[in-house]
Design a protein around this motif. Sequence first.
Motif, PDB file in Angstrom:
ATOM      1  N   CYS A 152       0.813  -1.216   0.000  1.00  0.00           N
ATOM      2  CA  CYS A 152       0.000   0.000   0.000  1.00  0.00           C
ATOM      3  C   CYS A 152       0.845   1.263   0.000  1.00  0.00           C
ATOM      4  O   CYS A 152       0.559   2.227  -0.727  1.00  0.00           O
ATOM      5  CB  CYS A 152      -0.940  -0.010   1.197  1.00  0.00           C
ATOM      6  N   LEU A 185      -6.666   0.326  -1.158  1.00  0.00           N
ATOM      7  CA  LEU A 185      -6.032   0.778   0.090  1.00  0.00           C
ATOM      8  C   LEU A 185      -4.866   1.708  -0.217  1.00  0.00           C
ATOM      9  O   LEU A 185      -4.722   2.772   0.396  1.00  0.00           O
ATOM     10  CB  LEU A 185      -5.531  -0.423   0.898  1.00  0.00           C
ATOM     11  N   GLY A 186      -4.030   1.298  -1.163  1.00  0.00           N
ATOM     12  CA  GLY A 186      -2.869   2.106  -1.519  1.00  0.00           C
ATOM     13  C   GLY A 186      -3.229   3.420  -2.188  1.00  0.00           C
ATOM     14  O   GLY A 186      -2.535   4.419  -2.042  1.00  0.00           O
TER      15      GLY A 186
END
Length: 288
Positions: free
Chosen positions: A39, A215-216
Amino acid sequence: MTRPVATAVGFVAVLLWGVLALLTVGSAPTPPFLLNTLCFAIGGTLGLVWTAVSGGLGQLRTVPLHVYVLGTLGLFGYHALYFSALRLAPAAEASLIAYMWPLLIVLFSSLLPGERLRAGHVMGAVVGFAGASLIVTGGSAGFRADAIAGYALALACALTWSSYSVMSRRFGTVPTASVAVFCLASAALSLPLHLLFETTAWPVGATGWTSAVLLGLGPVGLAFYVWDIGVKRGDIQLLGTASYAAPLLSTLVLIVAGVAAPTWPLAVAAALITAGALLAARASLQGG
């Protein structure tokens, strides 16, 4: 950028952190430090691409080394301490202690030049913390003497993020593009910890990889950039208090997704967090 606009931009981070839990669940069974590596690498690369497109890569060379160290310790240190705390103490109690960081931001902000800590800010932060505690503990918590090391790490986690946020304000002239370096350095530090302490398990299928990428891009990416803008140029006391909306939003998202069930503490927590934010907003708007 005006102060209210910067505050609103900073609050986007809180909204993004509201989907952190759902996306983390979706990325299972990837262990924490491997997920961090993925991430933070995505978030840092995103920042570098944005900086390059905007013609700002040169400004990264003007950022002092100690600022890069501070930023990396903030991002990496918070996550490393949090995950370590959860290994040594019950999750609910450790999370509650770690989530003292919005309250600490409000209190530490009084040390900043030109900032005045008002009673409404403190009251709002305390009420918000009460609401967050209901969400994290479900209305009950029992602290254990044998988990003192985990509780200490959770407190260090809260101190790390609040200190990072407040210190970022003192380096207000440092470009937000520097966050890209913080992210990439955090990814580089997370990888050896994964190799030392975890068993490699990649995200499973389209859902797993989509969750990891999102998420990243969001909670462990864009969120750090908009948070940097908010704490540097916005109303840091109001932003700190409003941050208690993150666990509330996170729980609501899990309920909508069918991962969690609604409970009475959630309704009470929503009222407390809303009241806390209104108290802080009133203090900011009325100057007292």
